[in-house]
Design a protein around this motif. Sequence first.
Motif, mmCIF file in Angstrom:
data_model
loop_
_atom_site.group_PDB
_atom_site.id
_atom_site.type_symbol
_atom_site.label_atom_id
_atom_site.label_comp_id
_atom_site.label_asym_id
_atom_site.label_seq_id
_atom_site.Cartn_x
_atom_site.Cartn_y
_atom_site.Cartn_z
ATOM 1 N N HIS A 182 4.652 -2.796 2.705
ATOM 2 C CA HIS A 182 4.575 -3.196 1.302
ATOM 3 C C HIS A 182 3.410 -4.164 1.134
ATOM 4 O O HIS A 182 3.216 -5.062 1.953
ATOM 5 C CB HIS A 182 5.876 -3.881 0.867
ATOM 6 C CG HIS A 182 7.087 -3.019 1.095
ATOM 7 N ND1 HIS A 182 7.506 -2.076 0.197
ATOM 8 C CD2 HIS A 182 7.952 -2.952 2.129
ATOM 9 C CE1 HIS A 182 8.580 -1.462 0.665
ATOM 10 N NE2 HIS A 182 8.865 -1.975 1.845
ATOM 11 N N TYR A 183 2.677 -3.971 0.039
ATOM 12 C CA TYR A 183 1.545 -4.839 -0.267
ATOM 13 C C TYR A 183 1.684 -5.351 -1.699
ATOM 14 O O TYR A 183 2.331 -4.731 -2.532
ATOM 15 C CB TYR A 183 0.217 -4.081 -0.162
ATOM 16 C CG TYR A 183 -0.066 -3.523 1.203
ATOM 17 C CD1 TYR A 183 -0.499 -4.341 2.241
ATOM 18 C CD2 TYR A 183 0.090 -2.165 1.455
ATOM 19 C CE1 TYR A 183 -0.766 -3.832 3.494
ATOM 20 C CE2 TYR A 183 -0.175 -1.644 2.706
ATOM 21 C CZ TYR A 183 -0.609 -2.477 3.720
ATOM 22 O OH TYR A 183 -0.869 -1.966 4.962
ATOM 23 N N THR A 184 1.021 -6.475 -1.959
ATOM 24 C CA THR A 184 0.930 -6.999 -3.313
ATOM 25 C C THR A 184 -0.485 -7.490 -3.532
ATOM 26 O O THR A 184 -1.302 -7.527 -2.607
ATOM 27 C CB THR A 184 1.964 -8.119 -3.568
ATOM 28 O OG1 THR A 184 2.003 -8.382 -4.968
ATOM 29 C CG2 THR A 184 1.660 -9.369 -2.785
ATOM 30 N N LYS A 230 2.990 1.635 9.344
ATOM 31 C CA LYS A 230 2.805 0.203 9.544
ATOM 32 C C LYS A 230 1.480 -0.209 8.921
ATOM 33 O O LYS A 230 0.688 0.623 8.504
ATOM 34 C CB LYS A 230 2.803 -0.103 11.044
ATOM 35 C CG LYS A 230 4.137 0.224 11.679
ATOM 36 C CD LYS A 230 4.159 -0.073 13.147
ATOM 37 C CE LYS A 230 5.545 0.254 13.674
ATOM 38 N NZ LYS A 230 5.612 0.413 15.065
ATOM 39 N N ASP A 231 1.237 -1.510 8.897
ATOM 40 C CA ASP A 231 0.000 -2.017 8.324
ATOM 41 C C ASP A 231 -1.188 -1.456 9.105
ATOM 42 O O ASP A 231 -1.319 -1.680 10.310
ATOM 43 C CB ASP A 231 -0.008 -3.551 8.357
ATOM 44 C CG ASP A 231 -1.224 -4.136 7.676
ATOM 45 O OD1 ASP A 231 -1.758 -3.493 6.754
ATOM 46 O OD2 ASP A 231 -1.649 -5.233 8.071
ATOM 47 N N SER A 232 -2.034 -0.712 8.422
ATOM 48 C CA SER A 232 -3.215 -0.116 9.041
ATOM 49 C C SER A 232 -4.232 0.160 7.940
ATOM 50 O O SER A 232 -3.945 0.054 6.750
ATOM 51 C CB SER A 232 -2.849 1.191 9.743
ATOM 52 O OG SER A 232 -2.459 2.167 8.796
ATOM 53 N N ARG A 233 -5.414 0.537 8.345
ATOM 54 C CA ARG A 233 -6.459 0.868 7.377
ATOM 55 C C ARG A 233 -6.005 2.034 6.489
ATOM 56 O O ARG A 233 -6.165 1.998 5.270
ATOM 57 C CB ARG A 233 -7.753 1.236 8.090
ATOM 58 C CG ARG A 233 -8.854 1.678 7.126
ATOM 59 C CD ARG A 233 -10.139 2.026 7.833
ATOM 60 N NE ARG A 233 -10.915 0.906 8.331
ATOM 61 C CZ ARG A 233 -11.572 0.036 7.579
ATOM 62 N NH1 ARG A 233 -11.508 0.127 6.271
ATOM 63 N NH2 ARG A 233 -12.279 -0.920 8.107
ATOM 64 N N GLU A 261 0.097 -8.209 2.641
ATOM 65 C CA GLU A 261 1.329 -7.562 3.105
ATOM 66 C C GLU A 261 2.509 -8.458 2.775
ATOM 67 O O GLU A 261 2.473 -9.666 3.014
ATOM 68 C CB GLU A 261 1.267 -7.305 4.605
ATOM 69 C CG GLU A 261 2.456 -6.530 5.115
ATOM 70 C CD GLU A 261 2.367 -6.190 6.597
ATOM 71 O OE1 GLU A 261 3.308 -5.550 7.097
ATOM 72 O OE2 GLU A 261 1.392 -6.573 7.262
ATOM 73 N N VAL A 262 3.539 -7.864 2.186
ATOM 74 C CA VAL A 262 4.759 -8.604 1.872
ATOM 75 C C VAL A 262 5.921 -7.926 2.569
ATOM 76 O O VAL A 262 5.873 -6.740 2.892
ATOM 77 C CB VAL A 262 5.023 -8.685 0.348
ATOM 78 C CG1 VAL A 262 3.973 -9.522 -0.327
ATOM 79 C CG2 VAL A 262 5.104 -7.318 -0.276
ATOM 80 N N TYR A 263 6.949 -8.687 2.799
ATOM 81 C CA TYR A 263 8.123 -8.175 3.487
ATOM 82 C C TYR A 263 9.301 -8.165 2.527
ATOM 83 O O TYR A 263 9.584 -9.176 1.886
ATOM 84 C CB TYR A 263 8.441 -9.033 4.718
ATOM 85 C CG TYR A 263 7.293 -9.051 5.688
ATOM 86 C CD1 TYR A 263 7.133 -8.030 6.603
ATOM 87 C CD2 TYR A 263 6.341 -10.075 5.651
ATOM 88 C CE1 TYR A 263 6.063 -8.024 7.482
ATOM 89 C CE2 TYR A 263 5.259 -10.070 6.528
ATOM 90 C CZ TYR A 263 5.125 -9.044 7.440
ATOM 91 O OH TYR A 263 4.066 -9.024 8.300
ATOM 92 N N PRO A 264 9.984 -7.045 2.437
ATOM 93 C CA PRO A 264 11.152 -6.989 1.561
ATOM 94 C C PRO A 264 12.267 -7.867 2.120
ATOM 95 O O PRO A 264 12.198 -8.305 3.275
ATOM 96 C CB PRO A 264 11.539 -5.515 1.566
ATOM 97 C CG PRO A 264 10.923 -4.948 2.791
ATOM 98 C CD PRO A 264 9.732 -5.793 3.118
ATOM 99 N N PRO A 265 13.305 -8.119 1.336
ATOM 100 C CA PRO A 265 14.435 -8.903 1.849
ATOM 101 C C PRO A 265 14.951 -8.306 3.160
ATOM 102 O O PRO A 265 14.835 -7.103 3.393
ATOM 103 C CB PRO A 265 15.485 -8.793 0.744
ATOM 104 C CG PRO A 265 14.712 -8.437 -0.481
ATOM 105 C CD PRO A 265 13.510 -7.675 -0.030
#
Length: 158
Positions: A3-5, A19-22, A56-60
């Motif tokens: 997740h991104y903001t 996962k976080d990648s280009r 990058e944000v992390y959900p609950p």
Amino acid sequence: MVHYTLPQSPDVVLTAPGKDSRKAREKALDQLMTMLDEGELPTSLADGFSAEQLVEVYPPTSSVAVQQQEDSVVEAIQVLNQLATLKVKVQTSREEALQVRQLVDLLFTDDPMTDDQLTELKDGFKVLKSFAQSNLRFKDARAQAEAARQVLDEALSS
């Protein structure tokens, strides 16, 4: 799922598989462009925007746990699919490999071999090698698939 903001609009959340990648950031950027085109973005990005600016944000934590379980199920399905593919490959080549194996046994006897048998044996080494490698991969995959089956069983139980 990642997740991104945007720093300018922290309430906007963009999601991308993996996962976080280009590649994930580019997919999130595509979502951002769609939102801009459709007028759904509550802020303007007058200075432009790049994938590196996404935060990058992390959900609950409960969502994280569910996402990890979902990722485990997807991985388990992939492992089981690989096992099925290898099983079919082993089954289809087994008979031919056993025939070649009988010719290998002829090498260790005093019985004469015909030119046809010798040619068949030489041609059959590829089949024998392919079968043996597939069979070893199948055995390894089966061991991994046991854990995958347990993950799937847990996900299917209510």
